[in-house]
Design a protein around this motif. Structure first.
Motif, PDB file in Angstrom:
ATOM      1  N   GLN A 148      -5.042  -1.983  -3.598  1.00 50.67           N
ATOM      2  CA  GLN A 148      -5.273  -3.035  -2.600  1.00 50.67           C
ATOM      3  C   GLN A 148      -4.029  -3.241  -1.743  1.00 50.67           C
ATOM      4  O   GLN A 148      -4.129  -3.487  -0.539  1.00 50.67           O
ATOM      5  N   THR A 149      -2.850  -3.125  -2.375  1.00 50.78           N
ATOM      6  CA  THR A 149      -1.604  -3.190  -1.612  1.00 50.78           C
ATOM      7  C   THR A 149      -1.559  -2.085  -0.573  1.00 50.78           C
ATOM      8  O   THR A 149      -1.161  -2.299   0.573  1.00 50.78           O
ATOM      9  N   CYS A 150      -1.995  -0.887  -0.982  1.00 52.31           N
ATOM     10  CA  CYS A 150      -2.020   0.251  -0.057  1.00 52.31           C
ATOM     11  C   CYS A 150      -2.999  -0.006   1.089  1.00 52.31           C
ATOM     12  O   CYS A 150      -2.713   0.337   2.244  1.00 52.31           O
ATOM     13  N   ILE A 151      -4.133  -0.606   0.766  1.00 53.76           N
ATOM     14  CA  ILE A 151      -5.108  -0.940   1.812  1.00 53.76           C
ATOM     15  C   ILE A 151      -4.479  -1.884   2.824  1.00 53.76           C
ATOM     16  O   ILE A 151      -4.636  -1.704   4.049  1.00 53.76           O
ATOM     17  N   ASP A 152      -3.748  -2.879   2.329  1.00 53.97           N
ATOM     18  CA  ASP A 152      -3.061  -3.821   3.223  1.00 53.97           C
ATOM     19  C   ASP A 152      -2.031  -3.102   4.089  1.00 53.97           C
ATOM     20  O   ASP A 152      -1.894  -3.394   5.283  1.00 53.97           O
ATOM     21  N   VAL A 153      -1.310  -2.164   3.477  1.00 52.70           N
ATOM     22  CA  VAL A 153      -0.290  -1.388   4.203  1.00 52.70           C
ATOM     23  C   VAL A 153      -0.918  -0.631   5.364  1.00 52.70           C
ATOM     24  O   VAL A 153      -0.428  -0.674   6.502  1.00 52.70           O
ATOM     25  N   VAL A 184       7.820   1.848  10.158  1.00 50.50           N
ATOM     26  CA  VAL A 184       8.749   2.560   9.263  1.00 50.50           C
ATOM     27  C   VAL A 184       8.832   1.811   7.939  1.00 50.50           C
ATOM     28  O   VAL A 184       8.883   2.421   6.860  1.00 50.50           O
ATOM     29  N   GLU A 185       8.853   0.485   8.002  1.00 54.44           N
ATOM     30  CA  GLU A 185       8.875  -0.325   6.782  1.00 54.44           C
ATOM     31  C   GLU A 185       7.492  -0.337   6.113  1.00 54.44           C
ATOM     32  O   GLU A 185       7.386  -0.274   4.884  1.00 54.44           O
ATOM     33  N   ASN A 186       6.449  -0.432   6.925  1.00 54.89           N
ATOM     34  CA  ASN A 186       5.095  -0.506   6.371  1.00 54.89           C
ATOM     35  C   ASN A 186       4.757   0.681   5.474  1.00 54.89           C
ATOM     36  O   ASN A 186       4.191   0.509   4.391  1.00 54.89           O
ATOM     37  N   ILE A 187       5.108   1.882   5.922  1.00 55.88           N
ATOM     38  CA  ILE A 187       4.677   3.078   5.213  1.00 55.88           C
ATOM     39  C   ILE A 187       5.280   3.179   3.814  1.00 55.88           C
ATOM     40  O   ILE A 187       4.745   3.864   2.941  1.00 55.88           O
ATOM     41  N   LEU A 188       6.371   2.479   3.569  1.00 58.76           N
ATOM     42  CA  LEU A 188       7.002   2.522   2.248  1.00 58.76           C
ATOM     43  C   LEU A 188       6.268   1.659   1.227  1.00 58.76           C
ATOM     44  O   LEU A 188       6.448   1.831   0.019  1.00 58.76           O
ATOM     45  N   GLY A 189       5.432   0.738   1.702  1.00 59.19           N
ATOM     46  CA  GLY A 189       4.819  -0.252   0.825  1.00 59.19           C
ATOM     47  C   GLY A 189       3.935   0.309  -0.267  1.00 59.19           C
ATOM     48  O   GLY A 189       3.996  -0.140  -1.421  1.00 59.19           O
ATOM     49  N   CYS A 190       3.107   1.275   0.056  1.00 57.25           N
ATOM     50  CA  CYS A 190       2.168   1.832  -0.919  1.00 57.25           C
ATOM     51  C   CYS A 190       2.912   2.562  -2.034  1.00 57.25           C
ATOM     52  O   CYS A 190       2.702   2.294  -3.221  1.00 57.25           O
ATOM     53  N   PRO A 202      -1.342   8.321  -5.784  1.00 60.13           N
ATOM     54  CA  PRO A 202      -2.290   9.359  -5.383  1.00 60.13           C
ATOM     55  C   PRO A 202      -2.275   9.576  -3.875  1.00 60.13           C
ATOM     56  O   PRO A 202      -2.885  10.524  -3.380  1.00 60.13           O
ATOM     57  N   MET A 203      -1.565   8.696  -3.147  1.00 58.22           N
ATOM     58  CA  MET A 203      -1.497   8.784  -1.695  1.00 58.22           C
ATOM     59  C   MET A 203      -0.200   9.451  -1.230  1.00 58.22           C
ATOM     60  O   MET A 203       0.115   9.449  -0.043  1.00 58.22           O
ATOM     61  N   LYS A 204       0.542  10.004  -2.161  1.00 61.48           N
ATOM     62  CA  LYS A 204       1.895  10.499  -1.864  1.00 61.48           C
ATOM     63  C   LYS A 204       1.920  11.520  -0.731  1.00 61.48           C
ATOM     64  O   LYS A 204       2.739  11.434   0.186  1.00 61.48           O
ATOM     65  N   GLU A 205       1.051  12.504  -0.784  1.00 62.65           N
ATOM     66  CA  GLU A 205       1.062  13.559   0.232  1.00 62.65           C
ATOM     67  C   GLU A 205       0.651  13.021   1.598  1.00 62.65           C
ATOM     68  O   GLU A 205       1.261  13.356   2.617  1.00 62.65           O
ATOM     69  N   MET A 206      -0.385  12.196   1.624  1.00 59.10           N
ATOM     70  CA  MET A 206      -0.836  11.637   2.892  1.00 59.10           C
ATOM     71  C   MET A 206       0.231  10.724   3.484  1.00 59.10           C
ATOM     72  O   MET A 206       0.481  10.732   4.691  1.00 59.10           O
ATOM     73  N   ASP A 207       0.894   9.956   2.621  1.00 59.67           N
ATOM     74  CA  ASP A 207       1.960   9.067   3.083  1.00 59.67           C
ATOM     75  C   ASP A 207       3.154   9.849   3.612  1.00 59.67           C
ATOM     76  O   ASP A 207       3.827   9.416   4.554  1.00 59.67           O
ATOM     77  N   ALA A 208       3.429  11.005   3.006  1.00 60.52           N
ATOM     78  CA  ALA A 208       4.560  11.818   3.442  1.00 60.52           C
ATOM     79  C   ALA A 208       4.357  12.303   4.877  1.00 60.52           C
ATOM     80  O   ALA A 208       5.264  12.223   5.710  1.00 60.52           O
ATOM     81  N   MET A 209       3.154  12.812   5.172  1.00 61.55           N
ATOM     82  CA  MET A 209       2.858  13.266   6.526  1.00 61.55           C
ATOM     83  C   MET A 209       2.841  12.090   7.493  1.00 61.55           C
ATOM     84  O   MET A 209       3.393  12.173   8.600  1.00 61.55           O
ATOM     85  N   LEU A 210       2.254  10.984   7.062  1.00 61.68           N
ATOM     86  CA  LEU A 210       2.194   9.801   7.906  1.00 61.68           C
ATOM     87  C   LEU A 210       3.597   9.272   8.193  1.00 61.68           C
ATOM     88  O   LEU A 210       3.900   8.860   9.311  1.00 61.68           O
ATOM     89  N   GLY A 211       4.452   9.312   7.184  1.00 62.51           N
ATOM     90  CA  GLY A 211       5.826   8.858   7.370  1.00 62.51           C
ATOM     91  C   GLY A 211       6.577   9.679   8.404  1.00 62.51           C
ATOM     92  O   GLY A 211       7.373   9.149   9.183  1.00 62.51           O
ATOM     93  N   LYS A 212       6.317  10.979   8.427  1.00 59.40           N
ATOM     94  CA  LYS A 212       6.974  11.845   9.410  1.00 59.40           C
ATOM     95  C   LYS A 212       6.474  11.563  10.822  1.00 59.40           C
ATOM     96  O   LYS A 212       7.258  11.566  11.782  1.00 59.40           O
TER      97      LYS A 212
END
Length: 227
Positions: A148-153, A184-190, A202-212
């Motif tokens: 749910q935290t990730c959904i908010d992020v 930049v701060e938001n993407i670290l939340g999940c 489980p969102m690590k790979e998607m977050d990595a690309m999104l972070g870039k």
């Protein structure tokens, strides 16, 4: 890397389509003087997994600039130059190309808008995935609040994306920089939420690309866009 496979395939299709519909089109990706799209992907794989220098098919790539210099002619040189000044130039090209048609002038503002669109799409994909996980009856109960935290992020990122586009429309550079920086701060939340629970996201790979993508849009928006 599955996401990169999909986006790269989309790029290949876009390039080939533009080549077939333009009488003054540049040489095709199969031209002997340029590496094919699959070869480019292999180069990206090598560069992401091996220390410098990088070797591919007899070519030594000392840095990311070397890879950019041998990209096929279908990649606009202006896009290469803009993306080459970001922290993640290859991902910049991969992410923005599908949102830049041949009639769009390639300049920092248009590439920034394309980057925000790519960010929006990537975030929506992540949101769909994390929502699916949160509703899965097999997901452990202690993980659901983290999801749910990730959904908010992701919702916060989508909100900032819209505010960024509004700032562009209003030519408000301060507001634009603020919203891009917020992401930049938001993407670290999940990922941080999972780390605090001592679990792997489980969102690590998607977050990595999104972070870039987020990092690149911030660089372009702050350092290259001027109203």
């Amino acid at each position: 890397m599955g996401i990169n496979h999909f986006i790269l395939a989309l790029i290949s299709f876009t390039c080939l389509l533009s080549f077939s519909t333009s009488t003054n089109a540049p040489p095709s990706l199969s031209d002997a003087s340029s590496p094919t799209s699959s070869e480019i992907y292999d180069m990206i794989e090598v560069m992401s997994e091996s220390p410098s220098p990088f070797a591919f098919d007899g070519i030594t790539l000392e840095s990311i600039d070397n890879l950019l210099s041998i990209l096929p002619s279908g990649v606009n040189p202006a896009l290469q130059q803009i993306c080459g000044n970001t922290d993640h130039p290859v991902e910049c090209i991969i992410a923005t190309m599908p949102f830049l048609d041949e009639k769009t002038p390639i300049e920092p503002l248009s590439v920034l808008k394309a980057g925000i669109e790519a960010m929006d799409n990537q975030t929506k994909d992540a949101l769909a995935e994390v929502t699916k996980l949160s509703m899965d009856p097999t997901t452990p109960k202690n993980v659901v609040p983290i999801l749910q935290t990730c959904i908010d992020v992701y919702n916060n990122i989508l909100n900032s994306d819209q505010k960024s586009l509004e700032a562009i429309s209003n030519r408000n550079l301060v507001h634009l920089s603020t919203e891009l920086g917020t992401n930049v701060e938001n993407i670290l939340g999940c990922d941080n939420a999972f780390k605090q629970a001592k679990l792997e996201s489980p969102m690590k790979e998607m977050d990595a690309m999104l972070g870039k993508i987020i990092s690149n849009t911030l660089t372009i928006g702050v350092d290259m866009v001027h109203f």
